[in-house]
Design an enzyme around this catalytic site. Structure first.
Site, PDB file in Angstrom:
ATOM      1  N   ASN A   9       0.887  -1.171   0.000  1.00  0.00           N
ATOM      2  CA  ASN A   9       0.000   0.000   0.000  1.00  0.00           C
ATOM      3  C   ASN A   9       0.919   1.212   0.000  1.00  0.00           C
ATOM      4  O   ASN A   9       1.527   1.532   1.014  1.00  0.00           O
ATOM      5  CB  ASN A   9      -0.893  -0.036   1.254  1.00  0.00           C
ATOM      6  CG  ASN A   9      -1.666   1.267   1.436  1.00  0.00           C
ATOM      7  OD1 ASN A   9      -1.769   2.070   0.508  1.00  0.00           O
ATOM      8  ND2 ASN A   9      -2.206   1.470   2.634  1.00  0.00           N
ATOM      9  N   TRP A  10       0.986   1.854  -1.159  1.00  0.00           N
ATOM     10  CA  TRP A  10       1.948   2.956  -1.314  1.00  0.00           C
ATOM     11  C   TRP A  10       1.445   4.284  -0.766  1.00  0.00           C
ATOM     12  O   TRP A  10       2.170   5.276  -0.801  1.00  0.00           O
ATOM     13  CB  TRP A  10       2.328   3.105  -2.790  1.00  0.00           C
ATOM     14  CG  TRP A  10       3.346   2.113  -3.234  1.00  0.00           C
ATOM     15  CD1 TRP A  10       3.972   1.174  -2.459  1.00  0.00           C
ATOM     16  CD2 TRP A  10       3.879   1.968  -4.557  1.00  0.00           C
ATOM     17  NE1 TRP A  10       4.857   0.454  -3.219  1.00  0.00           N
ATOM     18  CE2 TRP A  10       4.823   0.921  -4.510  1.00  0.00           C
ATOM     19  CE3 TRP A  10       3.647   2.608  -5.772  1.00  0.00           C
ATOM     20  CZ2 TRP A  10       5.534   0.506  -5.638  1.00  0.00           C
ATOM     21  CZ3 TRP A  10       4.340   2.207  -6.895  1.00  0.00           C
ATOM     22  CH2 TRP A  10       5.283   1.157  -6.834  1.00  0.00           C
ATOM     23  N   LYS A  11       0.185   4.312  -0.328  1.00  0.00           N
ATOM     24  CA  LYS A  11      -0.371   5.555   0.235  1.00  0.00           C
ATOM     25  C   LYS A  11      -0.077   6.725  -0.709  1.00  0.00           C
ATOM     26  O   LYS A  11      -0.105   6.547  -1.917  1.00  0.00           O
ATOM     27  CB  LYS A  11       0.185   5.775   1.643  1.00  0.00           C
ATOM     28  CG  LYS A  11      -0.008   4.525   2.512  1.00  0.00           C
ATOM     29  CD  LYS A  11       0.212   4.728   3.970  1.00  0.00           C
ATOM     30  CE  LYS A  11      -0.042   3.400   4.688  1.00  0.00           C
ATOM     31  NZ  LYS A  11      -0.013   3.511   6.132  1.00  0.00           N
ATOM     32  N   HIS A  94      -9.640   1.853   4.465  1.00  0.00           N
ATOM     33  CA  HIS A  94      -8.383   1.929   5.226  1.00  0.00           C
ATOM     34  C   HIS A  94      -8.588   2.880   6.409  1.00  0.00           C
ATOM     35  O   HIS A  94      -9.316   3.864   6.304  1.00  0.00           O
ATOM     36  CB  HIS A  94      -7.258   2.429   4.319  1.00  0.00           C
ATOM     37  CG  HIS A  94      -5.908   2.323   4.955  1.00  0.00           C
ATOM     38  ND1 HIS A  94      -5.458   3.255   5.868  1.00  0.00           N
ATOM     39  CD2 HIS A  94      -4.926   1.387   4.847  1.00  0.00           C
ATOM     40  CE1 HIS A  94      -4.249   2.888   6.284  1.00  0.00           C
ATOM     41  NE2 HIS A  94      -3.912   1.757   5.675  1.00  0.00           N
ATOM     42  N   GLU A  96      -6.854   5.177   7.537  1.00  0.00           N
ATOM     43  CA  GLU A  96      -6.549   6.589   7.243  1.00  0.00           C
ATOM     44  C   GLU A  96      -7.721   7.251   6.523  1.00  0.00           C
ATOM     45  O   GLU A  96      -7.976   8.440   6.708  1.00  0.00           O
ATOM     46  CB  GLU A  96      -5.246   6.682   6.428  1.00  0.00           C
ATOM     47  CG  GLU A  96      -4.032   6.372   7.309  1.00  0.00           C
ATOM     48  CD  GLU A  96      -2.845   5.750   6.593  1.00  0.00           C
ATOM     49  OE1 GLU A  96      -2.780   5.782   5.352  1.00  0.00           O
ATOM     50  OE2 GLU A  96      -1.964   5.208   7.307  1.00  0.00           O
ATOM     51  N   GLU A 166      -5.833  -4.547  10.409  1.00  0.00           N
ATOM     52  CA  GLU A 166      -4.768  -3.575  10.640  1.00  0.00           C
ATOM     53  C   GLU A 166      -5.029  -2.823  11.940  1.00  0.00           C
ATOM     54  O   GLU A 166      -5.778  -1.836  11.952  1.00  0.00           O
ATOM     55  CB  GLU A 166      -4.707  -2.569   9.484  1.00  0.00           C
ATOM     56  CG  GLU A 166      -4.408  -3.211   8.145  1.00  0.00           C
ATOM     57  CD  GLU A 166      -3.732  -2.228   7.193  1.00  0.00           C
ATOM     58  OE1 GLU A 166      -2.678  -2.582   6.667  1.00  0.00           O
ATOM     59  OE2 GLU A 166      -4.252  -1.112   7.003  1.00  0.00           O
ATOM     60  N   GLY A 172       2.379   2.244  10.658  1.00  0.00           N
ATOM     61  CA  GLY A 172       3.371   3.297  10.507  1.00  0.00           C
ATOM     62  C   GLY A 172       4.085   3.648  11.806  1.00  0.00           C
ATOM     63  O   GLY A 172       4.774   4.661  11.885  1.00  0.00           O
ATOM     64  N   SER A 212       3.115  -2.262  10.209  1.00  0.00           N
ATOM     65  CA  SER A 212       4.560  -2.400  10.435  1.00  0.00           C
ATOM     66  C   SER A 212       5.101  -3.787  10.092  1.00  0.00           C
ATOM     67  O   SER A 212       5.995  -4.300  10.764  1.00  0.00           O
ATOM     68  CB  SER A 212       4.922  -2.008  11.876  1.00  0.00           C
ATOM     69  OG  SER A 212       4.578  -0.653  12.112  1.00  0.00           O
TER      70      SER A 212
HETATM   71  P1  PGA Z   1       2.680   0.192   7.570  1.00  0.00           P
HETATM   72  O1  PGA Z   1       1.246   0.503   6.901  1.00  0.00           O
HETATM   73  O2  PGA Z   1       3.144  -1.119   7.002  1.00  0.00           O
HETATM   74  O3  PGA Z   1       3.548   1.341   7.147  1.00  0.00           O
HETATM   75  O4  PGA Z   1       2.470   0.125   9.037  1.00  0.00           O
HETATM   76  C1  PGA Z   1       0.309  -0.513   6.707  1.00  0.00           C
HETATM   77  C2  PGA Z   1      -0.954   0.046   6.092  1.00  0.00           C
HETATM   78  O5  PGA Z   1      -1.354   1.164   6.445  1.00  0.00           O
HETATM   79  O6  PGA Z   1      -1.595  -0.608   5.239  1.00  0.00           O
END
Ligand code: PGA
Length: 248
Positions: A9-11, A94, A96, A166, A172, A212
């Protein structure tokens, strides 16, 4: 046997040029995998990445879409715009998106239905906040997300769904859930799907862990019974890291 599915997931990272440079490098490292492998990138990168991964088994997906077919929704993207690009997945709900863009279980549910109507494979994200885990509420929170998000979906749709567990406190932050914590919740999600549907559906639904994930913890997480893959943020941005996760 469920096929493991490892997705980056490159956000909001990488320009088109950077994405293509990544793909060129990743293609050198990647030959073939027994697992399903893909990247969910920004809308602007999808066409170039599809092209760069053409002829490989690597899939490309989006990170969001609107639930309406089309309309006056400035800044949004429709399902038809994504199917035109032949996306393989779309991340839905997600944390976010839920946290910063006001997505709710209701909009997530609508998006899942629209995605299935357009044959886009959704990756549904669920997971609890730190205060919810500290308060012993993590199972209630995730169960309620699962039952509201899946409301009205058919057996066949849920059998084809990917759910990413998640925990928000692990995204993150560098603080990964332990393999036991991740396995416990992924097993609980499978059990919840069994209660809402049946065993045949819960045997098929694929459940990823995300938060993570990195080369150093991938093997331990990916070899748990109920964990069928990973949704990887930070560690999917560098080819040399992500290939190690794919080859866990
Ligand atoms: P992360 O993000 O691996 O940087 O913790 C995971 C995600 O948000 O899908």
């Amino acid at each position: 046997m469920r096929k493991k599915v490892l997705v980056g997931n490159w956000k909001m990272y990488k320009t088109i040029n950077e994405a293509v440079a990544f793909a060129d490098e990743f293609n050198q490292l990647f030959s073939e995998s027994p697992h399903e492998v893909g990247f969910c990138c920004s809308f602007t990168q999808i066409a170039s990445l599809k092209k760069a991964f053409n002829g490989t088994q690597i899939k490309v997906g989006a990170q969001n879409m609107h639930f309406e077919e089309e309309g006056a929704f400035t800044g949004e993207i429709s399902p038809a715009m994504l199917t035109e690009l032949k996306v393989d997945y779309c991340i839905i709900g997600h944390s976010e998106r839920r946290q910063y863009f006001g997505e709710t279980d209701d909009t997530v549910n609508k998006k899942l239905k629209t995605a299935f109507n357009h044959s886009i494979n959704p990756i549904l994200c669920v997971g609890e906040h730190l205060e919810q885990r500290d308060g012993g509420k993590e199972f209630d929170v995730v169960k309620s997300q699962i039952s509201e998000d899946l409301d009205g979906l058919t057996d066949e749709q849920v059998s084809n769904l990917i759910i990413a567990y998640e925990p928000i406190w692990a995204i993150g932050t560098g603080r990964t859930a332990s393999p036991e914590q991740a396995e416990e919740m992924c097993g609980f999600i499978r059990e919840s799907v069994k209660e809402l549907y049946n065993e045949s559906v819960s045997d098929k639904v694929r459940i990823q862990y995300g938060g993570s994930v990195k080369p150093a913890n991938a093997t331990e997480l990916m070899t748990q019974n109920n964990i069928d893959g990973a949704l990887v943020g930070g560690a999917s941005l560098k080819p040399e890291d992500f290939i190690k996760i794919v080859n866990f």
